[in-house]
Scaffold this motif. Structure first.
Motif, PDB file in Angstrom:
ATOM      1  N   GLN A   9       0.842  -1.190   0.000  1.00 17.15           N
ATOM      2  CA  GLN A   9       0.000   0.000   0.000  1.00 17.15           C
ATOM      3  C   GLN A   9       0.880   1.244   0.000  1.00 17.15           C
ATOM      4  OE1 GLN A   9      -1.971   1.483   3.648  1.00 17.15           O
ATOM      5  NE2 GLN A   9      -3.883   1.032   2.595  1.00 17.15           N
ATOM      6  N   VAL A  10       0.646   2.119  -0.966  1.00 18.44           N
ATOM      7  CA  VAL A  10       1.398   3.373  -1.031  1.00 18.44           C
ATOM      8  C   VAL A  10       0.409   4.535  -0.990  1.00 18.44           C
ATOM      9  CG1 VAL A  10       3.280   2.341  -2.343  1.00 18.44           C
ATOM     10  CG2 VAL A  10       1.434   3.475  -3.559  1.00 18.44           C
ATOM     11  N   VAL A  11       0.805   5.587  -0.305  1.00 13.13           N
ATOM     12  CA  VAL A  11      -0.007   6.798  -0.214  1.00 13.13           C
ATOM     13  C   VAL A  11       0.600   7.847  -1.127  1.00 13.13           C
ATOM     14  CG1 VAL A  11      -0.873   8.614   1.304  1.00 13.13           C
ATOM     15  CG2 VAL A  11      -0.671   6.256   2.154  1.00 13.13           C
ATOM     16  N   VAL A  12      -0.227   8.424  -1.985  1.00 12.59           N
ATOM     17  CA  VAL A  12       0.200   9.479  -2.906  1.00 12.59           C
ATOM     18  C   VAL A  12      -0.702  10.687  -2.709  1.00 12.59           C
ATOM     19  CG1 VAL A  12       1.144   7.888  -4.613  1.00 12.59           C
ATOM     20  CG2 VAL A  12      -1.269   8.529  -4.737  1.00 12.59           C
ATOM     21  N   ALA A  22       3.680   9.724  -9.836  1.00 13.40           N
ATOM     22  CA  ALA A  22       3.296  10.365  -8.578  1.00 13.40           C
ATOM     23  C   ALA A  22       4.343  10.048  -7.527  1.00 13.40           C
ATOM     24  CB  ALA A  22       1.921   9.877  -8.121  1.00 13.40           C
ATOM     25  N   GLU A  23       4.626  11.014  -6.681  1.00 17.44           N
ATOM     26  CA  GLU A  23       5.555  10.805  -5.578  1.00 17.44           C
ATOM     27  C   GLU A  23       4.871   9.999  -4.472  1.00 17.44           C
ATOM     28  OE1 GLU A  23       8.762  11.600  -5.093  1.00 17.44           O
ATOM     29  OE2 GLU A  23       8.914  12.327  -7.159  1.00 17.44           O
ATOM     30  N   ILE A  24       5.559   9.018  -3.937  1.00 17.44           N
ATOM     31  CA  ILE A  24       5.022   8.228  -2.828  1.00 17.44           C
ATOM     32  C   ILE A  24       5.313   8.953  -1.520  1.00 17.44           C
ATOM     33  CG2 ILE A  24       5.256   6.063  -1.545  1.00 17.44           C
ATOM     34  CD1 ILE A  24       5.802   4.669  -4.194  1.00 17.44           C
ATOM     35  N   LEU A  25       4.254   9.201  -0.759  1.00 20.73           N
ATOM     36  CA  LEU A  25       4.398   9.894   0.522  1.00 20.73           C
ATOM     37  C   LEU A  25       4.764   8.920   1.643  1.00 20.73           C
ATOM     38  CD1 LEU A  25       1.276  12.251   0.301  1.00 20.73           C
ATOM     39  CD2 LEU A  25       3.634  12.697  -0.448  1.00 20.73           C
ATOM     40  N   SER A  26       4.206   7.724   1.582  1.00 19.54           N
ATOM     41  CA  SER A  26       4.512   6.683   2.572  1.00 19.54           C
ATOM     42  C   SER A  26       4.087   5.342   1.998  1.00 19.54           C
ATOM     43  CB  SER A  26       3.776   6.946   3.900  1.00 19.54           C
ATOM     44  OG  SER A  26       2.369   6.877   3.712  1.00 19.54           O
ATOM     45  N   HIS A  90      -0.995  -4.326  -5.448  1.00 16.43           N
ATOM     46  CA  HIS A  90      -0.509  -2.958  -5.324  1.00 16.43           C
ATOM     47  C   HIS A  90      -1.722  -2.072  -5.051  1.00 16.43           C
ATOM     48  CE1 HIS A  90       3.253  -3.878  -7.993  1.00 16.43           C
ATOM     49  NE2 HIS A  90       3.302  -4.452  -6.808  1.00 16.43           N
ATOM     50  N   VAL A  91      -1.688  -1.350  -3.958  1.00 13.79           N
ATOM     51  CA  VAL A  91      -2.809  -0.502  -3.540  1.00 13.79           C
ATOM     52  C   VAL A  91      -2.310   0.935  -3.454  1.00 13.79           C
ATOM     53  CG1 VAL A  91      -4.551  -0.079  -1.778  1.00 13.79           C
ATOM     54  CG2 VAL A  91      -3.765  -2.422  -2.212  1.00 13.79           C
ATOM     55  N   TRP A  92      -2.895   1.817  -4.256  1.00 18.10           N
ATOM     56  CA  TRP A  92      -2.547   3.232  -4.255  1.00 18.10           C
ATOM     57  C   TRP A  92      -3.655   3.994  -3.561  1.00 18.10           C
ATOM     58  CZ3 TRP A  92       1.098   5.605  -8.171  1.00 18.10           C
ATOM     59  CH2 TRP A  92       1.971   4.649  -8.682  1.00 18.10           C
ATOM     60  N   VAL A  93      -3.303   4.733  -2.524  1.00 13.05           N
ATOM     61  CA  VAL A  93      -4.287   5.488  -1.739  1.00 13.05           C
ATOM     62  C   VAL A  93      -4.025   6.978  -1.904  1.00 13.05           C
ATOM     63  CG1 VAL A  93      -5.232   5.932   0.564  1.00 13.05           C
ATOM     64  CG2 VAL A  93      -4.458   3.623  -0.048  1.00 13.05           C
ATOM     65  N   GLU A  94      -5.077   7.733  -2.216  1.00  9.50           N
ATOM     66  CA  GLU A  94      -4.974   9.183  -2.368  1.00  9.50           C
ATOM     67  C   GLU A  94      -5.066   9.851  -1.003  1.00  9.50           C
ATOM     68  OE1 GLU A  94      -6.582  11.694  -5.974  1.00  9.50           O
ATOM     69  OE2 GLU A  94      -8.184  11.404  -4.515  1.00  9.50           O
ATOM     70  N   ALA A  95      -4.047  10.617  -0.661  1.00  7.58           N
ATOM     71  CA  ALA A  95      -3.919  11.144   0.701  1.00  7.58           C
ATOM     72  C   ALA A  95      -5.095  12.013   1.122  1.00  7.58           C
ATOM     73  CB  ALA A  95      -2.617  11.940   0.821  1.00  7.58           C
ATOM     74  N   ASP A  96      -5.564  12.895   0.271  1.00 11.28           N
ATOM     75  CA  ASP A  96      -6.580  13.866   0.678  1.00 11.28           C
ATOM     76  C   ASP A  96      -7.989  13.303   0.729  1.00 11.28           C
ATOM     77  OD1 ASP A  96      -4.618  15.771   0.936  1.00 11.28           O
ATOM     78  OD2 ASP A  96      -4.911  16.591  -1.082  1.00 11.28           O
ATOM     79  N   THR A  97      -8.250  12.234  -0.012  1.00 11.90           N
ATOM     80  CA  THR A  97      -9.618  11.704  -0.095  1.00 11.90           C
ATOM     81  C   THR A  97      -9.763  10.285   0.431  1.00 11.90           C
ATOM     82  OG1 THR A  97      -9.319  10.776  -2.315  1.00 11.90           O
ATOM     83  CG2 THR A  97     -10.000  13.097  -2.159  1.00 11.90           C
TER      84      THR A  97
END
Length: 292
Positions: A9-12, A22-26, A90-97
């Motif tokens: 899981q990555v947070v973008v 996209a840059e990975i935040l965590s 692979h799980v991409w999570v949008e930070a703001d939403t």
């Protein structure tokens, strides 16, 4: 019984468009799958659970065994083999939403009907399925129904011969987008009735911020989504279905089931992860007392 994978899981900041970066935040690794997450929740609620799944003797398989062991989910019916490859996603999570995009590999070898030999079906009250693999899910549903148990299906995407499984289900949960795929042009109510006509005892439909619906016979109930600051919607549907199983086995009224499950899903969305984010019954009840 169902799919089990290890999520990366990555947070973008924002989900990228095709051909964009996209840059990975965590990032983090976690065990995922609709059924394992629901079972971990049900065990936390005090239920005794067992998982039928298949994975390899690789590092992802070791992570699955460790995770479900810590969650106190029995693995006596699991199939572990060095000849298979463990599933991953692979799980991409949008930070703001909290929105997410997922690409998943279910593993090289699905559970087969022969892997059900020796399951003591009369010792279980219910079977929870994600409808995969189809032939084994149908056989498992038939066997537990013959033993007097109930069948719950978290139906997230079309599967081969899915109509035969729906015919055996006491409760089917599905996202609205799936109904729109299966029955294009039908209203939600008509599509849910078509699932019921196939044999489903009850149908719940979810659509994120629009809330959830419960259909059974002539009963149709809508529960608006609770307003929360979502940071991770991945696993919210798994939590919703797990709570519906719990509340159904408790024979709660339909309105109470829907409120309880919707509140639990909202709480899960406020935290990242599939395990640390699982709410307790006390937390759900406190949330409902504050939010009605």
């Amino acid at each position: 019984m169902g799919t089990v994978v290890v999520d990366h899981q990555v947070v973008v900041r924002e989900l990228p468009e095709p051909d964009a970066k996209a840059e990975i935040l965590s990032d983090r690794f976690q065990v995922g799958g609709p059924v394992p997450t629901a079972l971990a929740l049900l065990t936390q609620f005090g239920a005794t659970t067992s998982f039928i799944g298949k994975w390899a003797t690789d590092r992802w398989g070791e992570m699955i065994e460790d995770d479900l062991g810590q969650a106190r989910v029995d693995l006596g019916q699991a199939v572990v083999s060095p000849a298979v490859r463990t599933g991953f996603a692979h799980v991409w999570v949008e930070a703001d939403t909290g929105r997410r995009s997922i690409a998943a590999y279910r593993g090289s070898h699905p559970i087969e009907p022969a892997d059900l030999d020796g399951v003591a079906w009369p010792s279980f009250q219910a079977l929870h399925l994600d409808a995969w693999p189809s032939d084994t899910a149908i056989e498992a549903a038939r066997q537990i129904k013959a033993a007097g148990g109930r069948v719950f299906v978290d139906f997230g995407s079309p599967k081969p011969n899915w109509e035969s499984l729906i015919a055996l289900a006491d409760l089917v949960n599905c996202p609205l987008r799936l109904l729109e795929t299966l029955f294009p042009g039908d209203s939600m109510e008509t599509a849910a009735k078509r699932l019921a006509d196939l044999g489903a005892g009850a149908v719940t439909v979810t659509k994120g911020e629009a809330g959830a619906w419960f259909f059974r016979g002539t009963t149709a109930i809508h529960q608006p989504a609770y307003s929360v600051d979502a940071v991770d919607t991945n696993g919210a549907g798994d939590v919703f279905t797990g709570c519906m199983i719990f509340a159904t086995l408790k024979n709660w009224p339909a309105e109470q089931r829907l409120r309880f499950s919707s509140a639990a899903a909202a709480l899960k969305c406020q935290r990242i992860g599939n395990r640390d984010a699982l709410p307790t019954i006390t937390q759900i009840e406190a949330f409902l007392s504050e939010n009605g």
